[in-house]
Design an enzyme around this catalytic site. Structure first.
Site, PDB file in Angstrom:
ATOM      1  N   HIS A 238      -7.151  -4.591  10.237  1.00 17.24           N
ATOM      2  CA  HIS A 238      -6.861  -4.372   8.817  1.00 17.24           C
ATOM      3  C   HIS A 238      -5.562  -5.076   8.421  1.00 17.24           C
ATOM      4  O   HIS A 238      -4.665  -5.273   9.238  1.00 17.24           O
ATOM      5  CB  HIS A 238      -6.851  -2.880   8.448  1.00 17.24           C
TER       6      HIS A 238
ATOM      7  N   ASN B 265      -7.269  -2.774  14.471  1.00 19.87           N
ATOM      8  CA  ASN B 265      -8.667  -2.938  14.057  1.00 19.87           C
ATOM      9  C   ASN B 265      -8.850  -4.113  13.092  1.00 19.87           C
ATOM     10  O   ASN B 265      -9.919  -4.294  12.528  1.00 19.87           O
ATOM     11  CB  ASN B 265      -9.202  -1.642  13.422  1.00 19.87           C
TER      12      ASN B 265
ATOM     13  N   GLU C  41      -9.671  -1.923   5.464  1.00 16.28           N
ATOM     14  CA  GLU C  41     -10.244  -1.549   6.758  1.00 16.28           C
ATOM     15  C   GLU C  41     -11.536  -2.331   7.040  1.00 16.28           C
ATOM     16  O   GLU C  41     -12.194  -2.800   6.101  1.00 16.28           O
ATOM     17  CB  GLU C  41     -10.581  -0.050   6.737  1.00 16.28           C
TER      18      GLU C  41
ATOM     19  N   ASP D  61       0.817  -1.217   0.000  1.00 14.81           N
ATOM     20  CA  ASP D  61       0.000   0.000   0.000  1.00 14.81           C
ATOM     21  C   ASP D  61       0.850   1.266   0.000  1.00 14.81           C
ATOM     22  O   ASP D  61       2.067   1.211   0.181  1.00 14.81           O
ATOM     23  CB  ASP D  61      -0.959   0.004   1.213  1.00 14.81           C
TER      24      ASP D  61
HETATM   25  P1  PGA Z   1       2.309  -1.536  12.773  1.00 18.66           P
HETATM   26  O1  PGA Z   1       1.129  -1.460  11.724  1.00 18.66           O
HETATM   27  O2  PGA Z   1       3.256  -2.577  12.251  1.00 18.66           O
HETATM   28  O3  PGA Z   1       2.920  -0.169  12.759  1.00 18.66           O
HETATM   29  O4  PGA Z   1       1.705  -1.915  14.075  1.00 18.66           O
HETATM   30  C1  PGA Z   1       0.539  -2.628  11.251  1.00 18.66           C
HETATM   31  C2  PGA Z   1      -0.634  -2.287  10.377  1.00 18.66           C
HETATM   32  O5  PGA Z   1      -1.289  -1.260  10.631  1.00 18.66           O
HETATM   33  O6  PGA Z   1      -0.908  -3.053   9.449  1.00 18.66           O
END
Ligand code: PGA
Length: 253
Positions: free
Chosen positions: A138, A136, A143, A67
């Site tokens: 995702h 959450n 999302e 992404d």
């Molecule tokens: P993080 O993010 O590795 O910074 O916890 C993971 C994500 O949001 O997919």
């Protein structure tokens, strides 16, 4: 879904890097699916160490990132292209022309998304997809929602994601509100998936991912039906895992 519980972040990073290096050593021209965020930073450091020790060679590897924020140019310090160069590509012998990150500045985002998926297919698909997971649920920027998207697409970030990611920006107002992300269909097409999570703030979502119901409200839960997923978590992220834990092997089947 295979779950490996390791002691801490250090062990997680080493285990993940070894898996990736082994994939490359078994197929020099393999296609990596890469992720950004705090979680894989340690893995990338370990991969750089393995490269410096002559244990892995990236010269024939291709990579696709999950992404990119819409509206951030490649040289913006919070863009994911910048992150990948800084945390991995600048330190290994990968050909940067073979590293792909969605272009969040594309004038025609729809065409960019379609081209991205076509390019993955042209390269024979992703051999191993690295994933973090949002609190959450995702993966990439897919999302929680009533719908899941198959293909690479433009998405609105939820307030939770904006809040969580604001730690990387000077202020919350600077966090982009949209991003281009591979869809869940694209992620599910990867031949193997390696999902990483550490820390107590990921414990609840890891419980849902491994033992909860499949739901569009927990997009990562779709991974339960993928045939080759390995989840590596540290002890703090594993506290809600209850079922079938083989303590000896630290594997949940
Ligand atoms: P993080 O993010 O590795 O910074 O916890 C993971 C994500 O949001 O997919």
């Amino acid at each position: 879904m295979r779950v490996i519980i390791v002691k801490d972040y250090n062990e997680l990073s080493k285990a993940a890097a070894l898996e990736i290096a082994e994939t490359i050593n078994n197929k020099m021209d393999c296609v990596l699916g890469l992720a950004t965020g705090s979680t894989p930073e340690g893995t990338y450091k370990e991969l750089i160490n393995l490269y410096n020790d002559g244990k892995v060679d990236f010269s024939s590897v291709t990579s696709f990132n999950l992404d990119e924020y819409k509206g951030l140019p490649a040289d913006h310090p919070q863009s994911y292209r910048y992150f990948m160069n800084k945390n991995l590509f600048d330190h290994i012998n990968i050909n940067k022309n073979n590293t792909f990150v969605p272009n969040g500045m594309a004038a025609d985002i729809e065409a960019e998304c379609a081209d991205y998926d076509e390019n993955v297919a042209k390269h024979g698909g992703i051999d191993i997809q690295i994933l973090g997971i949002g609190q959450n649920g995702h993966i990439g920027f897919n999302e929680p929602s009533d719908f899941l998207y198959m293909n690479t697409h433009l998405t609105n970030l939820t307030q939770n994601t904006i809040d969580v990611n604001s730690r990387f920006f000077d202020s919350k107002d600077e966090v982009p509100t949209q991003a281009v992300t591979m869809g869940l269909g694209g992620i599910m097409k990867a031949k193997r998936i390696l999902l990483l999570a550490n820390g107590s703030n990921k414990a609840q979502i890891i419980g849902k991912l491994v033992e909860g119901k499949i739901s569009t409200n927990v997009p990562a839960s779709i991974l339960q039906v993928h045939r080759d997923v390995t989840v590596i978590v540290d002890e703090s992220a594993a506290v809600y895992l209850k079922k079938n834990i083989d303590k000896r092997l630290n594997i949940v089947e």
